[in-house]
Design a protein around this motif. Structure first.
Motif, PDB file in Angstrom:
ATOM      1  N   ILE A 431       0.831  -1.208   0.000  1.00 40.88           N
ATOM      2  CA  ILE A 431       0.000   0.000   0.000  1.00 40.88           C
ATOM      3  C   ILE A 431       0.859   1.249   0.000  1.00 40.88           C
ATOM      4  CG2 ILE A 431      -1.618   1.347   1.398  1.00 40.88           C
ATOM      5  CD1 ILE A 431      -2.852  -1.294   2.310  1.00 40.88           C
ATOM      6  N   THR A 435       1.730   4.228  -3.439  1.00 46.13           N
ATOM      7  CA  THR A 435       1.422   5.655  -3.408  1.00 46.13           C
ATOM      8  C   THR A 435       2.536   6.385  -4.140  1.00 46.13           C
ATOM      9  OG1 THR A 435       0.382   5.375  -1.249  1.00 46.13           O
ATOM     10  CG2 THR A 435       0.892   7.629  -1.931  1.00 46.13           C
ATOM     11  N   ARG A 491      -5.919   5.670   2.554  1.00 44.32           N
ATOM     12  CA  ARG A 491      -5.844   4.228   2.271  1.00 44.32           C
ATOM     13  C   ARG A 491      -5.538   3.441   3.537  1.00 44.32           C
ATOM     14  NH1 ARG A 491      -2.701   2.523  -2.990  1.00 44.32           N
ATOM     15  NH2 ARG A 491      -3.806   0.608  -2.361  1.00 44.32           N
TER      16      ARG A 491
END
Length: 525
Positions: A431, A435, A491
């Motif tokens: 994750i 980004t 997120r």
């Protein structure tokens, strides 16, 4: 004997003549039934040379006293600032002469700068017309990043030159002198026989500012403080303290305006803390009730009032440092130089001294040298980093972190079952690394698990959380990627329950990281 008085000008001959006279009277007294030499004998006895001896020794005392004082002022004893050999003849015209010399120096510097700029421009134009690299490009072979690093230092030097011109043009005005910075240093250089300790140092420090001077051992911090406090003379350049130029006859006035906490304690083990402050207070022209009140206030400020009458030879290292800080602050000096004041202190005493410095800097200038990045971050309104005698960077702590730090440090605490911990770590890493910037597909670098946390608050939180949380994952987001932080936090919030995220901490790069980057770059260059 004629000419005997001339030999007696030399003190040992005068002393010998006096003893000889006493011996003669003592030898003849039993033979003539006398009592030896009396006060009346000095004038009544013909041939008595004792009166001449007394006159000569009194004159010698005054002459040698004046000569020793003069030589002490004009000769180099290894420390201190020498005065001009005719300093005692300088009257009201000395200040006018200094202003004139300063104006002439500034005019010459402006002419040189203009000539250099014209020469550089002409050389660059000629090189460009010839189709070859300009001289400017070759001479400035450093990278754009190195040029950027020096912008603050060059800007500070320009500001100092402007302030000096203002000070020279309005030095007769008391209001202008009061508004000037407490400390101004212009092109300061200190050269030892085998080492360049300080090179071309220029900076100005405000009257209510705490300036943190950082640097590795041997960077030139203590040498700079030694020049500013009058312990040594600069090889070239100049410095001003509260509008007074260091050197010559002004040093006596400068000493009354500064307080110093040296790197090594200058204390006497037989004297008590109270006696130390009484002694140094008298050196600041304090006396009577004012002196006693100032001593009590100083002892109370560093928590030594309960041991005020204990010889400091029985003090611990931290207590001796606190006493040195109290000595530096006695008499409320307008400029205080603190050379590593909290060395050897426990955390409680260190925080106590920080509060004292933070309170004192509201009404005075404080120049602080330290190896503690946290101390400089907490106390310093501005921070300068020196290396190998050069001032490398300058600015507020936040400015330096934003400019030289790696970026934002993110720590994510994971809780829950240890059997799924490795999978959740991998998902968290995916994750974070997903980004990315839209224009530059640069992945956010990942620190190794268990990477060191420099922030004191973060370290305490981690140690307290290790028993509660299963793991702490650490990431670094570069400065240029900070606009992506909201998306990253969104997120993480979406995956909070699924990944078992219990806590997220965000910190700027610590000042220690800036320090290491600047000094390491200088060492490599």
């Amino acid at each position: 004997v004629k000419g005997m008085w001339a030999l007696q000008i030399f003190p040992p001959f005068a002393l010998y003549r006096g003893l000889w006279e006493f011996g003669q009277y003592g030898l003849l007294a039993p033979q003539v039934g006398g009592v030896g030499m009396t006060w009346a004998s000095l004038t009544s006895d013909e041939g008595n040379g004792m009166l001449m001896v007394l006159y000569i020794m009194i004159v010698d005392w005054f002459v040698l006293l004046i000569a020793s004082y003069y030589l002490d002022q004009v000769t180099d004893s290894g420390t201190g600032v020498r005065k001009h050999w005719l300093w005692f003849l300088r009257g009201c015209c000395a200040r006018r002469r200094e202003r004139q010399l300063r104006r002439e120096e500034m005019e010459m510097e402006e002419v040189e700068m203009t000539a250099n700029a014209t020469t550089t421009t002409a050389a660059a134009a000629a090189a460009a017309s010839a189709g070859r690299p300009s001289v400017v490009d070759v001479s400035s072979s450093s990278s754009d990043e190195q040029q950027c690093d020096a912008e603050d230092v060059v800007g500070e030097a320009s500001r100092v030159e402007h302030l000096l011109r203002q000070h020279a043009s309005s030095s007769a005005s008391a209001a202008a002198s009061a508004a000037a910075p407490a400390v101004m240093i212009s092109h300061l250089r200190k050269q030892y026989p085998r080492k360049l300790a300080v090179h071309d140092l220029s900076m100005a420090i405000g009257r209510t500012e705490c300036f943190g001077l950082l640097g590795p051992n041997g960077a030139g911090k203590s040498t700079t403080l030694g020049v500013l406090t009058g312990l040594s003379e600069p090889t070239s350049g100049e410095a001003h303290i509260c509008g007074l130029k260091l050197g010559g006859t002004t040093m006596d006035k400068v000493y009354g305006k500064v307080g110093v906490c040296p790197q090594h304690d200058l204390l006497w083990g037989q004297l008590t803390a109270r006696e130390h402050l009484l002694f140094y207070g008298r050196l600041k022209n304090l006396s009577g009730a004012t002196l006693r009140a100032e001593v009590r206030r100083g002892l109370d400020s560093v928590a030594l009032l309960s041991v005020a009458d204990v010889p400091c030879g029985k003090f611990s290292g931290g207590m001796r440092r606190r006493l040195s800080v109290a000595i530096a602050l006695i008499g409320s000096p307008r400029v205080v130089f603190l050379d590593e004041p909290t060395t050897g202190m426990d955390p409680v005493s260190r925080r106590y001294v920080w509060d004292i410095i933070d309170e004192y800097k509201r009404n005075a200038c404080v120049v602080l040298t330290t190896h503690s990045m946290e101390e400089a971050d907490v106390l310093g309104d501005r921070v300068g980093i020196m290396s190998r005698g050069y001032l490398q960077v300058l600015g507020t702590s936040l400015h330096l972190k934003n400019r030289f730090g790696a970026g934002y440090r993110i720590s994510v605490a994971l809780e829950g079952s240890t059997t799924t911990m490795s999978k959740r770590k991998a998902e968290l890493k995916r994750i974070v690394e997903s980004t990315r910037s839209d224009d530059e597909m640069v992945a956010v670098p990942l620190l190794e698990e268990g990477a060191t946390r420099y922030s004191m608050e973060g370290s305490r939180s981690m140690r307290g959380s290790d028993q509660k949380y299963g793991s702490y994952e650490h990431f670094v987001v570069p400065r240029e990627e900070k606009r992506r932080l909201p998306d990253l936090f969104a997120r993480l919030d979406e995956c909070r329950v699924r990944l078992g995220i219990a806590d997220v901490q965000v910190n700027l790069s610590p000042l220690e990281e800036v320090f290491l980057q600047v000094t390491t770059k200088e060492e490599e260059s």
